[in-house]
Design a protein around this motif. Structure first.
Motif, PDB file in Angstrom:
ATOM      1  N   ILE A 228       0.856  -1.178   0.000  1.00 30.57           N
ATOM      2  CA  ILE A 228       0.000   0.000   0.000  1.00 30.57           C
ATOM      3  C   ILE A 228       0.895   1.232   0.000  1.00 30.57           C
ATOM      4  O   ILE A 228       1.775   1.370   0.852  1.00 30.57           O
ATOM      5  CB  ILE A 228      -0.946   0.002   1.213  1.00 30.57           C
ATOM      6  N   HIS A 229       0.685   2.117  -0.978  1.00 27.50           N
ATOM      7  CA  HIS A 229       1.543   3.293  -1.156  1.00 27.50           C
ATOM      8  C   HIS A 229       0.709   4.558  -1.292  1.00 27.50           C
ATOM      9  O   HIS A 229      -0.379   4.532  -1.869  1.00 27.50           O
ATOM     10  CB  HIS A 229       2.406   3.145  -2.418  1.00 27.50           C
ATOM     11  N   ASN A 230       1.235   5.663  -0.792  1.00 23.54           N
ATOM     12  CA  ASN A 230       0.653   6.984  -1.029  1.00 23.54           C
ATOM     13  C   ASN A 230       1.229   7.517  -2.326  1.00 23.54           C
ATOM     14  O   ASN A 230       2.439   7.570  -2.499  1.00 23.54           O
ATOM     15  CB  ASN A 230       1.002   7.951   0.101  1.00 23.54           C
ATOM     16  N   VAL A 231       0.357   7.895  -3.228  1.00 22.78           N
ATOM     17  CA  VAL A 231       0.785   8.519  -4.468  1.00 22.78           C
ATOM     18  C   VAL A 231       0.800  10.029  -4.285  1.00 22.78           C
ATOM     19  O   VAL A 231       1.719  10.724  -4.714  1.00 22.78           O
ATOM     20  CB  VAL A 231      -0.150   8.122  -5.637  1.00 22.78           C
TER      21      VAL A 231
ATOM     22  N   CYS B 146      -4.487  10.456  -2.792  1.00 20.48           N
ATOM     23  CA  CYS B 146      -4.519   9.303  -3.695  1.00 20.48           C
ATOM     24  C   CYS B 146      -3.553   8.227  -3.222  1.00 20.48           C
ATOM     25  O   CYS B 146      -2.433   8.519  -2.809  1.00 20.48           O
ATOM     26  CB  CYS B 146      -4.142   9.756  -5.103  1.00 20.48           C
ATOM     27  N   GLY B 147      -4.003   6.980  -3.276  1.00 25.64           N
ATOM     28  CA  GLY B 147      -3.152   5.863  -2.893  1.00 25.64           C
ATOM     29  C   GLY B 147      -3.282   4.719  -3.878  1.00 25.64           C
ATOM     30  O   GLY B 147      -4.182   4.714  -4.724  1.00 25.64           O
ATOM     31  N   MET B 148      -2.378   3.766  -3.769  1.00 31.06           N
ATOM     32  CA  MET B 148      -2.392   2.595  -4.654  1.00 31.06           C
ATOM     33  C   MET B 148      -2.074   1.347  -3.847  1.00 31.06           C
ATOM     34  O   MET B 148      -1.344   1.408  -2.862  1.00 31.06           O
ATOM     35  CB  MET B 148      -1.332   2.718  -5.756  1.00 31.06           C
ATOM     36  N   VAL B 149      -2.622   0.227  -4.295  1.00 30.27           N
ATOM     37  CA  VAL B 149      -2.301  -1.067  -3.713  1.00 30.27           C
ATOM     38  C   VAL B 149      -1.694  -1.919  -4.811  1.00 30.27           C
ATOM     39  O   VAL B 149      -2.211  -1.979  -5.921  1.00 30.27           O
ATOM     40  CB  VAL B 149      -3.552  -1.772  -3.148  1.00 30.27           C
ATOM     41  N   ILE B 150      -0.582  -2.583  -4.500  1.00 31.25           N
ATOM     42  CA  ILE B 150       0.097  -3.437  -5.471  1.00 31.25           C
ATOM     43  C   ILE B 150      -0.448  -4.851  -5.340  1.00 31.25           C
ATOM     44  O   ILE B 150      -0.446  -5.431  -4.265  1.00 31.25           O
ATOM     45  CB  ILE B 150       1.615  -3.449  -5.224  1.00 31.25           C
ATOM     46  N   GLY B 151      -0.905  -5.385  -6.447  1.00 30.82           N
ATOM     47  CA  GLY B 151      -1.297  -6.789  -6.535  1.00 30.82           C
ATOM     48  C   GLY B 151      -0.415  -7.446  -7.564  1.00 30.82           C
ATOM     49  O   GLY B 151      -0.339  -7.005  -8.699  1.00 30.82           O
ATOM     50  N   GLY B 152       0.297  -8.463  -7.187  1.00 30.78           N
ATOM     51  CA  GLY B 152       1.211  -9.108  -8.126  1.00 30.78           C
ATOM     52  C   GLY B 152       2.647  -8.862  -7.734  1.00 30.78           C
ATOM     53  O   GLY B 152       2.986  -8.827  -6.556  1.00 30.78           O
ATOM     54  N   ARG B 153       3.483  -8.670  -8.696  1.00 27.09           N
ATOM     55  CA  ARG B 153       4.911  -8.497  -8.454  1.00 27.09           C
ATOM     56  C   ARG B 153       5.202  -7.105  -7.898  1.00 27.09           C
ATOM     57  O   ARG B 153       4.838  -6.092  -8.493  1.00 27.09           O
ATOM     58  CB  ARG B 153       5.693  -8.719  -9.733  1.00 27.09           C
ATOM     59  N   VAL B 154       5.869  -7.067  -6.754  1.00 27.03           N
ATOM     60  CA  VAL B 154       6.146  -5.804  -6.067  1.00 27.03           C
ATOM     61  C   VAL B 154       7.021  -4.868  -6.901  1.00 27.03           C
ATOM     62  O   VAL B 154       6.713  -3.672  -6.989  1.00 27.03           O
ATOM     63  CB  VAL B 154       6.748  -6.063  -4.668  1.00 27.03           C
ATOM     64  N   PRO B 155       8.099  -5.338  -7.535  1.00 28.93           N
ATOM     65  CA  PRO B 155       8.903  -4.403  -8.342  1.00 28.93           C
ATOM     66  C   PRO B 155       8.100  -3.756  -9.477  1.00 28.93           C
ATOM     67  O   PRO B 155       8.253  -2.561  -9.745  1.00 28.93           O
ATOM     68  CB  PRO B 155      10.036  -5.268  -8.893  1.00 28.93           C
ATOM     69  N   ASP B 156       7.232  -4.516 -10.125  1.00 26.23           N
ATOM     70  CA  ASP B 156       6.383  -3.947 -11.174  1.00 26.23           C
ATOM     71  C   ASP B 156       5.439  -2.908 -10.586  1.00 26.23           C
ATOM     72  O   ASP B 156       5.218  -1.843 -11.162  1.00 26.23           O
ATOM     73  CB  ASP B 156       5.577  -5.043 -11.876  1.00 26.23           C
ATOM     74  N   GLY B 157       4.876  -3.219  -9.430  1.00 23.07           N
ATOM     75  CA  GLY B 157       3.967  -2.291  -8.769  1.00 23.07           C
ATOM     76  C   GLY B 157       4.663  -1.021  -8.337  1.00 23.07           C
ATOM     77  O   GLY B 157       4.111   0.078  -8.462  1.00 23.07           O
TER      78      GLY B 157
ATOM     79  N   VAL C 104       3.785   2.831  -9.210  1.00 26.00           N
ATOM     80  CA  VAL C 104       3.636   3.874  -8.188  1.00 26.00           C
ATOM     81  C   VAL C 104       4.523   5.077  -8.550  1.00 26.00           C
ATOM     82  O   VAL C 104       4.077   6.219  -8.487  1.00 26.00           O
ATOM     83  CB  VAL C 104       4.000   3.344  -6.779  1.00 26.00           C
ATOM     84  N   ASN C 105       5.754   4.824  -8.939  1.00 24.33           N
ATOM     85  CA  ASN C 105       6.660   5.915  -9.317  1.00 24.33           C
ATOM     86  C   ASN C 105       6.137   6.681 -10.531  1.00 24.33           C
ATOM     87  O   ASN C 105       6.232   7.903 -10.584  1.00 24.33           O
ATOM     88  CB  ASN C 105       8.069   5.393  -9.577  1.00 24.33           C
TER      89      ASN C 105
END
Length: 101
Positions: free
Chosen positions: A74-77, A81-92, A96-97
């Motif tokens: 879970i990241h703050n954009v 606004c925020g995002m949750v990564i589902g799947g591969r963390v590096p891709d997520g 996010v970046n």
């Protein structure tokens, strides 16, 4: 030429390269691979409330050597606004970046 064609068709790799290429059976293998990845991914939940949104994610611990607090999902954009990564963390993290830019 006919020998090369038969070997290439038998390998199946020709159909794996693109999500726009149909196999001789009419399948798109990239779609099948994506569906299998979804079946094995973590659960992500978002709930809308009066005051905002609650995001939650299941975090599978694949190694006992994983340092607590790393591999956040879970990241703050932005402040709102925020995002949750589902799947591969590096891709997520890459997504996010991109969203933060």
């Amino acid at each position: 030429k006919s020998e090369k064609k038969d070997i290439f068709q038998m390998s199946g790799s020709m159909y794996d390269l693109s999500c726009m290429t149909y196999s001789s059976d009419g399948k798109i293998f990239q779609v099948d691979y994506a569906n299998k990845a979804i079946e094995n991914s973590e659960t992500i939940v978002g709930v809308v409330c009066k005051d905002g949104v609650i995001l939650g994610s299941e975090k599978l611990v694949l190694s006992k050597m994983l340092v607590e607090g790393t591999n956040r999902r879970i990241h703050n954009v932005h402040d709102s606004c925020g995002m949750v990564i589902g799947g591969r963390v590096p891709d997520g993290r890459h997504m996010v970046n991109l969203a933060r830019e």
